[in-house]
Design an enzyme around this catalytic site. Structure first.
Site, PDB file in Angstrom:
ATOM      1  N   LYS A  87      40.591  34.872  44.892  1.00 44.25           N
ATOM      2  CA  LYS A  87      40.493  34.606  46.338  1.00 44.25           C
ATOM      3  C   LYS A  87      41.281  35.661  47.134  1.00 44.25           C
ATOM      4  CE  LYS A  87      42.385  30.463  45.856  1.00 44.25           C
ATOM      5  NZ  LYS A  87      42.606  30.434  44.396  1.00 44.25           N
TER       6      LYS A  87
ATOM      7  N   ARG B 104      42.557  22.306  50.571  1.00 42.45           N
ATOM      8  CA  ARG B 104      42.810  22.048  49.153  1.00 42.45           C
ATOM      9  C   ARG B 104      42.723  20.572  48.825  1.00 42.45           C
ATOM     10  NH1 ARG B 104      45.862  26.824  47.867  1.00 42.45           N
ATOM     11  NH2 ARG B 104      46.270  26.849  45.651  1.00 42.45           N
TER      12      ARG B 104
ATOM     13  N   ARG C 126      49.609  39.018  36.701  1.00 42.21           N
ATOM     14  CA  ARG C 126      49.613  39.351  38.125  1.00 42.21           C
ATOM     15  C   ARG C 126      51.024  39.636  38.636  1.00 42.21           C
ATOM     16  NH1 ARG C 126      47.312  35.123  42.165  1.00 42.21           N
ATOM     17  NH2 ARG C 126      48.806  33.824  41.081  1.00 42.21           N
TER      18      ARG C 126
ATOM     19  N   ARG D  63      55.366  35.913  40.917  1.00 37.50           N
ATOM     20  CA  ARG D  63      55.483  34.629  41.616  1.00 37.50           C
ATOM     21  C   ARG D  63      56.116  33.594  40.683  1.00 37.50           C
ATOM     22  NH1 ARG D  63      49.603  33.557  44.287  1.00 37.50           N
ATOM     23  NH2 ARG D  63      50.138  31.474  43.533  1.00 37.50           N
TER      24      ARG D  63
ATOM     25  N   ARG E 267      48.859  23.910  37.634  1.00 42.11           N
ATOM     26  CA  ARG E 267      48.123  24.156  38.884  1.00 42.11           C
ATOM     27  C   ARG E 267      46.637  23.890  38.684  1.00 42.11           C
ATOM     28  NH1 ARG E 267      50.216  29.967  39.557  1.00 42.11           N
ATOM     29  NH2 ARG E 267      48.484  30.258  40.993  1.00 42.11           N
TER      30      ARG E 267
END
Ligand code: AP5
Ligand code: MG
Length: 212
Positions: free
Chosen positions: A13, A86, A125, A156, A167
């Site tokens: 995204k 969400r 990432r 993160r 998640r």
């Protein structure tokens, strides 16, 4: 044009929003980035939400909806909504909010990614502290400097394998019902996120060409 980009953690995204905002001159609102900026500011609110996000849980709807409303009313540009809504409550609130501002959703695009790819992508990432770029690194020898601006890369707090799995569970429980919410709206489209970023972008642009 107002676009809702959906997809599980790591679906792409943020990567695609960065390309789209440049191509179509839209405003990109990543609620995850907004929340991380609040935490980085050291505010009382940031301290309150840090534990929630870092654990991979959802920030309460009322807070998210009022944060989003403040951003939406501050711009006349078309918007890419990345990470919002969400929950079904957020989707209902977004419809009501856009109506109040005489706007509407042009397209809801789901970027599909097989679950087997999620942990791999998330743990590879990094994000740039300076320009916010999302960077894929080689886990065996991870880069520490942003290839775009030379800024420092960080991981993160919610990007461990364990939290990525959590998640994903939260996504299934709370966010997949949002797909059902939009599915019969006439604006819902799915694309394959398990291709090169360039090919995903091509597919996105092809979908958006058919939207006014
Ligand atoms: P958020 O930041 O939105 O996290 P997320 O939804 O889990 O999604 P990600 O940002 O992890 O993935 P992405 O789809 O953007 O993928 P990316 O492009 O980076 O939210 C974080 C947290 O904030 C939530 O858990 C929650 O606590 C809170 N929150 C946020 N919004 C909220 C809301 N509305 N309500 C309540 N709480 C909220 O790509 C991932 C990696 O894959 C990168 O390394 C990238 O380089 C790579 N990649 C991308 N595309 C490709 C491709 N095509 N091929 C190969 N690699 C690719
Ligand atoms: Mg993101």
């Amino acid at each position: 044009m107002n676009i809702v980009l959906m997809g599980c953690p790591g679906a792409g995204k943020g990567t695609q929003s960065a390309k789209l905002q440049e191509e179509l001159k839209l405003k990109h609102i990543s609620t995850g980035d907004v929340l991380r900026a609040e935490i980085a500011s050291g505010s009382e609110l940031g301290k309150k939400i840090a534990g929630i996000i870092n654990a991979g849980n959802l920030v309460p709807d009322e807070l998210m909806i009022s944060m989003l409303e403040n951003i939406v009313k501050s711009t006349d540009a078309g918007i890419i909504f990345d990470g919002f809504p969400r929950t079904v409550a957020q989707a209902e609130a977004l419809n009501a909010m856009l109506k109040r501002f005489h706007r509407e959703i042009s397209a809801v695009i789901m970027i599909n990614l097989p679950e087997s790819e999620v942990v791999k992508r998330i743990t590879s990432r990094r994000q740039c502290k300076k320009c916010g770029a999302i960077v894929h690194v080689d886990p065996a020898a991870p880069a520490t400097v942003c290839p775009d601006c030379g800024g420092e890369l960080y991981t993160r707090a919610d990007d461990t394998a364990e939290r990525a799995k959590h998640r994903l569970e939260v996504y299934h429980h709370d966010t997949l019902p949002v797909k059902t919410f939009y599915q019969n709206s006439g604006k819902y489209v799915e694309i394959n996120g398990n291709q090169t970023p360039e090919k995903v972008f091509e597919d996105l642009v092809a979908v958006l060409k058919k939207v006014k």
